[in-house]
Write a protein that holds these residues in place. Structure first.
Motif, PDB file in Angstrom:
ATOM      1  N   TYR A   1      15.576  -0.221  -5.952  1.00 22.54           N
ATOM      2  CA  TYR A   1      15.814  -1.176  -4.857  1.00 22.54           C
ATOM      3  C   TYR A   1      15.979  -2.621  -5.287  1.00 22.54           C
ATOM      4  CZ  TYR A   1      14.348   2.936  -2.321  1.00 22.54           C
ATOM      5  OH  TYR A   1      14.253   4.206  -1.843  1.00 22.54           O
ATOM      6  N   GLY A   2      15.717  -2.934  -6.547  1.00 22.51           N
ATOM      7  CA  GLY A   2      15.926  -4.275  -7.067  1.00 22.51           C
ATOM      8  C   GLY A   2      15.326  -5.362  -6.189  1.00 22.51           C
ATOM      9  N   ALA A   3      16.098  -6.393  -5.951  1.00 17.97           N
ATOM     10  CA  ALA A   3      15.653  -7.543  -5.163  1.00 17.97           C
ATOM     11  C   ALA A   3      15.392  -7.182  -3.701  1.00 17.97           C
ATOM     12  CB  ALA A   3      16.685  -8.658  -5.255  1.00 17.97           C
ATOM     13  N   ASN A   4      15.833  -6.029  -3.259  1.00 22.32           N
ATOM     14  CA  ASN A   4      15.624  -5.596  -1.872  1.00 22.32           C
ATOM     15  C   ASN A   4      14.260  -4.946  -1.650  1.00 22.32           C
ATOM     16  OD1 ASN A   4      18.219  -6.465  -1.426  1.00 22.32           O
ATOM     17  ND2 ASN A   4      19.121  -4.446  -1.608  1.00 22.32           N
ATOM     18  N   LEU A   5      13.514  -4.713  -2.721  1.00 23.07           N
ATOM     19  CA  LEU A   5      12.268  -3.969  -2.618  1.00 23.07           C
ATOM     20  C   LEU A   5      11.270  -4.585  -1.643  1.00 23.07           C
ATOM     21  CD1 LEU A   5      10.315  -1.731  -3.457  1.00 23.07           C
ATOM     22  CD2 LEU A   5       9.657  -3.167  -5.394  1.00 23.07           C
ATOM     23  N   ASP A   6      11.008  -5.856  -1.760  1.00 19.99           N
ATOM     24  CA  ASP A   6       9.984  -6.473  -0.916  1.00 19.99           C
ATOM     25  C   ASP A   6      10.349  -6.383   0.567  1.00 19.99           C
ATOM     26  OD1 ASP A   6       8.529  -7.073  -3.193  1.00 19.99           O
ATOM     27  OD2 ASP A   6       9.414  -9.070  -3.386  1.00 19.99           O
ATOM     28  N   ARG A   7      11.603  -6.631   0.892  1.00 20.43           N
ATOM     29  CA  ARG A   7      12.056  -6.530   2.286  1.00 20.43           C
ATOM     30  C   ARG A   7      11.932  -5.097   2.781  1.00 20.43           C
ATOM     31  NH1 ARG A   7      17.087  -5.092   4.059  1.00 20.43           N
ATOM     32  NH2 ARG A   7      17.927  -5.451   1.995  1.00 20.43           N
ATOM     33  N   LEU A   8      12.317  -4.129   1.975  1.00 22.91           N
ATOM     34  CA  LEU A   8      12.231  -2.727   2.374  1.00 22.91           C
ATOM     35  C   LEU A   8      10.782  -2.283   2.549  1.00 22.91           C
ATOM     36  CD1 LEU A   8      15.021  -1.335   0.071  1.00 22.91           C
ATOM     37  CD2 LEU A   8      15.121  -1.572   2.558  1.00 22.91           C
ATOM     38  N   ALA A   9       9.890  -2.785   1.710  1.00 21.00           N
ATOM     39  CA  ALA A   9       8.471  -2.442   1.850  1.00 21.00           C
ATOM     40  C   ALA A   9       7.911  -3.001   3.163  1.00 21.00           C
ATOM     41  CB  ALA A   9       7.679  -2.974   0.662  1.00 21.00           C
ATOM     42  N   ARG A  10       8.330  -4.206   3.534  1.00 24.49           N
ATOM     43  CA  ARG A  10       7.887  -4.775   4.822  1.00 24.49           C
ATOM     44  C   ARG A  10       8.433  -3.953   5.993  1.00 24.49           C
ATOM     45  NH1 ARG A  10       9.281  -9.475   2.123  1.00 24.49           N
ATOM     46  NH2 ARG A  10      11.171  -9.724   3.378  1.00 24.49           N
ATOM     47  N   ILE A  11       9.677  -3.519   5.898  1.00 24.39           N
ATOM     48  CA  ILE A  11      10.274  -2.699   6.960  1.00 24.39           C
ATOM     49  C   ILE A  11       9.527  -1.377   7.070  1.00 24.39           C
ATOM     50  CG2 ILE A  11      12.333  -1.389   7.607  1.00 24.39           C
ATOM     51  CD1 ILE A  11      13.961  -3.746   6.352  1.00 24.39           C
ATOM     52  N   ARG A  12       9.247  -0.748   5.934  1.00 19.54           N
ATOM     53  CA  ARG A  12       8.498   0.509   5.951  1.00 19.54           C
ATOM     54  C   ARG A  12       7.128   0.315   6.574  1.00 19.54           C
ATOM     55  NH1 ARG A  12       4.101   2.289   5.034  1.00 19.54           N
ATOM     56  NH2 ARG A  12       3.797   0.786   3.402  1.00 19.54           N
ATOM     57  N   ALA A  13       6.453  -0.763   6.239  1.00 13.69           N
ATOM     58  CA  ALA A  13       5.115  -1.022   6.788  1.00 13.69           C
ATOM     59  C   ALA A  13       5.164  -1.238   8.296  1.00 13.69           C
ATOM     60  CB  ALA A  13       4.495  -2.232   6.095  1.00 13.69           C
ATOM     61  N   THR A  14       6.245  -1.815   8.778  1.00 13.41           N
ATOM     62  CA  THR A  14       6.397  -2.061  10.215  1.00 13.41           C
ATOM     63  C   THR A  14       6.716  -0.777  10.974  1.00 13.41           C
ATOM     64  OG1 THR A  14       7.132  -4.321   9.834  1.00 13.41           O
ATOM     65  CG2 THR A  14       7.728  -3.319  11.957  1.00 13.41           C
ATOM     66  N   TYR A  15       7.672  -0.002  10.468  1.00 14.57           N
ATOM     67  CA  TYR A  15       8.177   1.148  11.217  1.00 14.57           C
ATOM     68  C   TYR A  15       7.530   2.483  10.848  1.00 14.57           C
ATOM     69  CZ  TYR A  15      11.551  -2.031  13.106  1.00 14.57           C
ATOM     70  OH  TYR A  15      12.128  -3.092  13.765  1.00 14.57           O
ATOM     71  N   ASP A  16       6.819   2.529   9.747  1.00 13.25           N
ATOM     72  CA  ASP A  16       6.134   3.759   9.341  1.00 13.25           C
ATOM     73  C   ASP A  16       4.767   3.413   8.748  1.00 13.25           C
ATOM     74  OD1 ASP A  16       5.552   6.408   8.766  1.00 13.25           O
ATOM     75  OD2 ASP A  16       6.824   6.475   6.975  1.00 13.25           O
ATOM     76  N   PRO A  17       3.909   2.755   9.531  1.00 12.87           N
ATOM     77  CA  PRO A  17       2.615   2.306   8.983  1.00 12.87           C
ATOM     78  C   PRO A  17       1.700   3.457   8.574  1.00 12.87           C
ATOM     79  CG  PRO A  17       2.654   2.041  11.357  1.00 12.87           C
ATOM     80  CD  PRO A  17       4.045   2.437  10.940  1.00 12.87           C
ATOM     81  N   ASN A  18       1.875   4.633   9.143  1.00  9.19           N
ATOM     82  CA  ASN A  18       1.035   5.787   8.811  1.00  9.19           C
ATOM     83  C   ASN A  18       1.655   6.676   7.736  1.00  9.19           C
ATOM     84  OD1 ASN A  18      -0.928   5.029  10.730  1.00  9.19           O
ATOM     85  ND2 ASN A  18       0.353   5.913  12.339  1.00  9.19           N
ATOM     86  N   ARG A  19       2.773   6.233   7.188  1.00  8.12           N
ATOM     87  CA  ARG A  19       3.468   6.940   6.105  1.00  8.12           C
ATOM     88  C   ARG A  19       3.810   8.382   6.470  1.00  8.12           C
ATOM     89  NH1 ARG A  19       4.143   4.003   1.695  1.00  8.12           N
ATOM     90  NH2 ARG A  19       4.547   5.822   0.423  1.00  8.12           N
ATOM     91  N   LEU A  20       4.380   8.551   7.647  1.00  8.25           N
ATOM     92  CA  LEU A  20       4.871   9.861   8.054  1.00  8.25           C
ATOM     93  C   LEU A  20       5.964  10.334   7.091  1.00  8.25           C
ATOM     94  CD1 LEU A  20       4.989  12.169  10.164  1.00  8.25           C
ATOM     95  CD2 LEU A  20       6.734  10.821  11.341  1.00  8.25           C
ATOM     96  N   LEU A  21       6.850   9.433   6.714  1.00  7.73           N
ATOM     97  CA  LEU A  21       7.921   9.746   5.769  1.00  7.73           C
ATOM     98  C   LEU A  21       7.405   9.472   4.363  1.00  7.73           C
ATOM     99  CD1 LEU A  21      10.824   8.023   7.705  1.00  7.73           C
ATOM    100  CD2 LEU A  21      10.189  10.439   7.731  1.00  7.73           C
ATOM    101  N   ARG A  22       7.025  10.512   3.669  1.00  8.56           N
ATOM    102  CA  ARG A  22       6.488  10.332   2.335  1.00  8.56           C
ATOM    103  C   ARG A  22       6.932  11.464   1.418  1.00  8.56           C
ATOM    104  NH1 ARG A  22       1.030  11.027   4.967  1.00  8.56           N
ATOM    105  NH2 ARG A  22       0.850  13.263   5.132  1.00  8.56           N
ATOM    106  N   PHE A  23       7.085  11.100   0.172  1.00  9.90           N
ATOM    107  CA  PHE A  23       7.389  12.004  -0.907  1.00  9.90           C
ATOM    108  C   PHE A  23       7.046  11.242  -2.178  1.00  9.90           C
ATOM    109  CE2 PHE A  23      11.186   9.866   0.553  1.00  9.90           C
ATOM    110  CZ  PHE A  23      11.748   9.331  -0.596  1.00  9.90           C
ATOM    111  N   PRO A  24       7.033  11.863  -3.356  1.00 11.30           N
ATOM    112  CA  PRO A  24       6.505  11.193  -4.541  1.00 11.30           C
ATOM    113  C   PRO A  24       7.117   9.814  -4.850  1.00 11.30           C
ATOM    114  CG  PRO A  24       6.716  13.507  -4.994  1.00 11.30           C
ATOM    115  CD  PRO A  24       7.339  13.268  -3.623  1.00 11.30           C
ATOM    116  N   GLN A  25       8.398   9.612  -4.550  1.00 13.77           N
ATOM    117  CA  GLN A  25       8.990   8.302  -4.833  1.00 13.77           C
ATOM    118  C   GLN A  25       9.408   7.605  -3.541  1.00 13.77           C
ATOM    119  OE1 GLN A  25      11.998   8.855  -7.870  1.00 13.77           O
ATOM    120  NE2 GLN A  25      10.492   8.522  -9.463  1.00 13.77           N
ATOM    121  N   ALA A  26       8.619   7.719  -2.511  1.00 11.69           N
ATOM    122  CA  ALA A  26       8.893   7.023  -1.258  1.00 11.69           C
ATOM    123  C   ALA A  26       8.279   5.634  -1.305  1.00 11.69           C
ATOM    124  CB  ALA A  26       8.321   7.792  -0.077  1.00 11.69           C
ATOM    125  N   LEU A  27       8.923   4.702  -0.647  1.00  8.43           N
ATOM    126  CA  LEU A  27       8.319   3.376  -0.532  1.00  8.43           C
ATOM    127  C   LEU A  27       7.074   3.533   0.267  1.00  8.43           C
ATOM    128  CD1 LEU A  27      11.366   1.072   0.213  1.00  8.43           C
ATOM    129  CD2 LEU A  27      10.101   1.285  -1.908  1.00  8.43           C
TER     130      LEU A  27
END
Length: 98
Positions: free
Chosen positions: A72-98
């Motif tokens: 994800y390069g420079a997009n990582l931090d933004r994507l991690a914030r989006i994941r925390a907002t829309y999937d705070p309980n980590r419903l979407l998870r797999f070994p290399q999921a944000l």
């Protein structure tokens, strides 16, 4: 090898999750499970000659060091914030999921 460029470069790297829009190409390594040593050696040899700062997220590599930054390069931090907002309980998870 997949050639990059063309229409892919019309979108800016920060506009989507995929940050590697300026790359010229992507190399995918495949081998049977019994050929892992060959695969690792080839990956290392090519990487020394053609250094790149990233990896294509759809070519999942369970041995990839620092895979978050590689995918994800420079997009990582933004994507991690989006994941925390829309999937705070980590419903979407797999070994290399944000």
């Amino acid at each position: 090898m997949d050639a990059f460029g063309g229409a892919m470069r019309r979108t800016r790297p920060g506009d989507t999750a995929f940050p590697h829009r300026e790359a010229l190409f992507c190399v995918q390594y495949l081998a049977d499970t019994g050929d892992r040593d060959w695969l690792r050696g080839t990956h290392d040899a090519v990487g020394r000659r053609l250094p790149g700062a990233g990896a294509y997220v759809n070519y999942i590599d369970p041995e990839l060091a620092d895979w978050r930054r590689a995918y994800y390069g420079a997009n990582l931090d933004r994507l991690a914030r989006i994941r925390a907002t829309y999937d705070p309980n980590r419903l979407l998870r797999f070994p290399q999921a944000l």
